[in-house]
Design a protein around this motif. Sequence first.
Motif, PDB file in Angstrom:
ATOM      1  N   ILE A   1       0.790  -1.440  -0.268  1.00  0.00           N
ATOM      2  CA  ILE A   1       0.135  -0.206  -0.367  1.00  0.00           C
ATOM      3  C   ILE A   1       0.671   1.163  -0.250  1.00  0.00           C
ATOM      4  O   ILE A   1       1.581   1.024   0.900  1.00  0.00           O
TER       5      ILE A   1
ATOM      6  N   TYR B   1      -0.981   6.918   1.823  1.00  0.00           N
ATOM      7  CA  TYR B   1      -2.737   6.279   1.883  1.00  0.00           C
ATOM      8  C   TYR B   1      -2.662   5.706   3.558  1.00  0.00           C
ATOM      9  O   TYR B   1      -3.171   5.299   4.077  1.00  0.00           O
TER      10      TYR B   1
ATOM     11  N   TRP C   1      -4.340   7.811   5.624  1.00  0.00           N
ATOM     12  CA  TRP C   1      -6.220   7.576   5.467  1.00  0.00           C
ATOM     13  C   TRP C   1      -6.781   6.508   5.922  1.00  0.00           C
ATOM     14  O   TRP C   1      -7.993   6.509   6.100  1.00  0.00           O
TER      15      TRP C   1
ATOM     16  N   LEU D   1      -9.556   0.129  -5.288  1.00  0.00           N
ATOM     17  CA  LEU D   1      -9.440   1.092  -4.657  1.00  0.00           C
ATOM     18  C   LEU D   1      -7.611   0.785  -4.805  1.00  0.00           C
ATOM     19  O   LEU D   1      -7.303   2.614  -4.542  1.00  0.00           O
ATOM     20  N   GLU D   2      -6.208  -0.108  -5.202  1.00  0.00           N
ATOM     21  CA  GLU D   2      -5.122   0.013  -5.616  1.00  0.00           C
ATOM     22  C   GLU D   2      -5.632   1.454  -6.907  1.00  0.00           C
ATOM     23  O   GLU D   2      -3.949   2.258  -7.392  1.00  0.00           O
TER      24      GLU D   2
ATOM     25  N   MET E   1      -5.874   4.900  -6.206  1.00  0.00           N
ATOM     26  CA  MET E   1      -4.484   5.265  -5.596  1.00  0.00           C
ATOM     27  C   MET E   1      -3.697   5.828  -6.314  1.00  0.00           C
ATOM     28  O   MET E   1      -3.000   6.300  -6.244  1.00  0.00           O
TER      29      MET E   1
ATOM     30  N   GLY F   1      -6.021  10.541  -7.349  1.00  0.00           N
ATOM     31  CA  GLY F   1      -6.142   9.718  -6.189  1.00  0.00           C
ATOM     32  C   GLY F   1      -5.809  10.483  -4.516  1.00  0.00           C
ATOM     33  O   GLY F   1      -6.042  10.678  -3.563  1.00  0.00           O
TER      34      GLY F   1
ATOM     35  N   PRO G   1     -11.525   2.521   2.859  1.00  0.00           N
ATOM     36  CA  PRO G   1     -10.068   2.018   2.670  1.00  0.00           C
ATOM     37  C   PRO G   1      -9.764   1.577   3.608  1.00  0.00           C
ATOM     38  O   PRO G   1      -9.081   1.074   2.611  1.00  0.00           O
TER      39      PRO G   1
ATOM     40  N   ALA H   1      -8.454  -2.394   1.963  1.00  0.00           N
ATOM     41  CA  ALA H   1      -7.261  -2.144   0.933  1.00  0.00           C
ATOM     42  C   ALA H   1      -6.147  -3.088   1.595  1.00  0.00           C
ATOM     43  O   ALA H   1      -5.800  -4.004   1.296  1.00  0.00           O
TER      44      ALA H   1
END
Length: 388
Positions: free
Chosen positions: A79, A83, A86, A238-239, A242, A247, A261, A264
Motif C-alpha cells: 500500500i 495512504y 487515510w 482501491l489500488e 490510489m 488519488g 479505505p 485495502a
Amino acid sequence: MKRTAIPERPDWKAQAEQLGFRFHTIDGERYWDERAYYAFTLRQVEDDIEQATRQVHDMAMHLVDEAVNSEQLLERLAIPPAYWDWIRDSWKSGQPHVYGRMDLAYDGTGPAKLYELNYDTPTALYEAAYFQWLWLEQQIASGGLPGGADQYNRIQEALCEAFAHLAREKRIGSGIHFSAVKGSEEDRATVSYLRDCAHQVGIRTDYVAIEDIGISAEGWFTDERDNVIQTLFKLYPLEFMMVERFGPDLVRGTMQLLEPPWKAVLSNKAVLPLLWERHAGHPNLLPAYFEGEGHALREGWVRKPLFSREGANIELVTPAGERLSSPGPYDDCAAILQAYHPLPEFDGGYPLIGSWVVADEPVGMGLREDDGLITRNTSRFVPHAIIG
C-alpha cells in the motif's frame, strides 16, 4: 455434496434478458448454466461453509486491526505510504462496510480451504443473490426439485438490512452514488442491483460512471452534472484509485467510500501469507508465503500476484511438476505462493464456492465452475440447493 443434472427452464434466457442479466452468455459461451445444480446437505452448509466463513472473516478483521497500526505490515501489503494515515483513520473511526466474498475449495467431506478474499470489488453477486433464488423457486414449483429443497441464500435480505442500518444510524450521506466503469456490463449490472437494494429501503441513489467523476475547485468530488458526491459505492479497485489522477484528493476525506479505505488491507493476496503467519495450521487456511521470503512448499504451489483479479496471471505447479497458467495484466507486480490444493472434480467440472459476507455475517454462496483448475472471469455459474 454432488452435482445433479436437471432440465433447464425453457424460458430462463428470456427471463434473464428481461431482468437485466444480459451477461448470462459471454463470448458465445454459457456463463449462467442451469443444466445441473450442486446439492448440499444442511450440515455441510452450516458446519463446513458457514462456520468456516465466519472464522476466516473474524481472523481477517483482526488482521486489519493489527495492520493499520503497523507500517511494516502496510508496506508488505504494497500500500503506498501516502495512504497509510487515510486507511488507518477509516478503520479507527469505524467507517462501515457492506459486503465481501471469500473463495473456498470444498468437496463435501473435509474442511473448506480459503483460496482468497474478494473484499473490495466482488462480483457474481446478482446471480448468487437473486437469479439462483428465482431458479430454486421455479424448479420447486415445476417439480424439478423436491418441495423441501432450500438454498443457502439470504444475501438480498442481508444487503437491504445493511443499507437500512447505515441510513437509520446516519452512517452514510443523504444519498449514495453507485459507480462502475463504462465498458463492463457485468459491473454495471452489479451496481444496478446494489442500487436497487438501497432504493428498496428508502435511500436516495444515483449513478455515475467512474470515468465521469470529477473534482471541484473547492475539492469536492462531483458527478457529470456537478452534483457533490457525499457517499460513493464504487465497483472499482482501491489500488487503481490510489495511482490515478484524483488519488491524492481521496485523503482529504470529502467523500465517503463504500467499500471503505481499510478494505485495502484485505483486497490483495498479501493477506493470505499474513493470515498463515498468525494462524498456521488452521483447518480453513492453506500455507502461504511471500515470494522471495523463503517457503517450504514442496508438494506443489500456486503463484498469485498481489493484485490479481478474476483468475488472471495465476501460475499453478502440481506435485508432479505439471504447470498451468492464465494470462492477464498483472505480470509485473509482487506475488505470493500458496500451497497446491486442487479444486474437487465433479463430472468434468471444477467448482469454486464463493461464500458471501454482509455486514460481518455469512449469508449465502454461489458456485463458479470451470473445465480446468483455474477459475476465471468466464467460468460458469451453477446454482445450488440444500437437499436433506
